[in-house]
Design an enzyme around this catalytic site. Sequence first.
Site, PDB file in Angstrom:
ATOM      1  N   HIS A  90       0.858  -1.193   0.000  1.00  0.00           N
ATOM      2  CA  HIS A  90       0.000   0.000   0.000  1.00  0.00           C
ATOM      3  C   HIS A  90       0.893   1.241   0.000  1.00  0.00           C
ATOM      4  O   HIS A  90       1.960   1.242   0.614  1.00  0.00           O
ATOM      5  CB  HIS A  90      -0.899  -0.018   1.244  1.00  0.00           C
ATOM      6  CG  HIS A  90      -1.972   1.027   1.189  1.00  0.00           C
ATOM      7  ND1 HIS A  90      -1.704   2.350   1.434  1.00  0.00           N
ATOM      8  CD2 HIS A  90      -3.280   0.949   0.891  1.00  0.00           C
ATOM      9  CE1 HIS A  90      -2.829   3.045   1.290  1.00  0.00           C
ATOM     10  NE2 HIS A  90      -3.803   2.218   0.955  1.00  0.00           N
ATOM     11  N   GLU A 158      -3.935   2.164  -7.207  1.00  0.00           N
ATOM     12  CA  GLU A 158      -4.288   3.206  -6.248  1.00  0.00           C
ATOM     13  C   GLU A 158      -3.385   4.415  -6.455  1.00  0.00           C
ATOM     14  O   GLU A 158      -2.317   4.506  -5.819  1.00  0.00           O
ATOM     15  CB  GLU A 158      -4.096   2.688  -4.819  1.00  0.00           C
ATOM     16  CG  GLU A 158      -4.959   1.512  -4.453  1.00  0.00           C
ATOM     17  CD  GLU A 158      -5.331   1.559  -2.972  1.00  0.00           C
ATOM     18  OE1 GLU A 158      -6.512   1.532  -2.667  1.00  0.00           O
ATOM     19  OE2 GLU A 158      -4.418   1.658  -2.135  1.00  0.00           O
TER      20      GLU A 158
END
Length: 236
Positions: A90, A158
């Site tokens: 992430h 993302e």
Amino acid sequence: MKPIIIANWKMNLNLNEAFSKADSLNKRNSSVQFILAPPTPYLAHFTQNFTRTTFCAQDVSSISGYGAYTGETSADIIKSCGINYAIIGHSEKRTTMKDSNLTVRKKVESCIKAGIKPIICVGESLETRKNNNYKDFILEQITESIPENANNIMIAYEPIWAIGTGITPTQEELTEIFDFIKNDSAISQVAKNAQLVYGGSVNSRNYKEILAIEGVSGLLIGGASLDDDELNLILG
Ligand code: PGA
């Protein structure tokens, strides 16, 4: 195929708050494939209590197995808690904890060895987008972070500029990236075969549009997954 909705609670909610939210989610029926990523210490407790829900870790150690590694939680330990998914790489780990592509790759390898499906996050900063280098950047992240033998993986696109900002890419911008990952000759076959999800400021007003984009199998949702009304609308 039912869309995949992954709720990433990040470092939010104490045990009581998280338990009560997970309890309500576990009781509801939904038309999607729902995956919940609460803080790590809650995972074993939640899988035992909420058997209708699929849970996901927010990270794993880059070190496999067991041993004298204080503070680390291996993919094997996560797996032994009944967890079959983990978010890896992430951007918040890549920036705050300095996870490099090589570290991400080690974590992905650990997951695969332990039988956990990694959800590998990639995505460029605003600066990279503005410099028009974003495809090269994503290609490098994918090439360096994903091992050649990874056959059961998800990739989450993302863009950093969309995470928690309320800004989402346009349909055209998303279509371009998903088409690039699925079809560009420089992208490895394992990455082409991956399920693709999108994350970054998804909410109840934009989720349908994003799910309708060709190649998108699901969504990774941060902020809106902590808001009961928002999440209920998205889970349908
Ligand atoms: P956001 O976070 O939905 O709050 O933008 C998404 C993510 O970080 O996965």
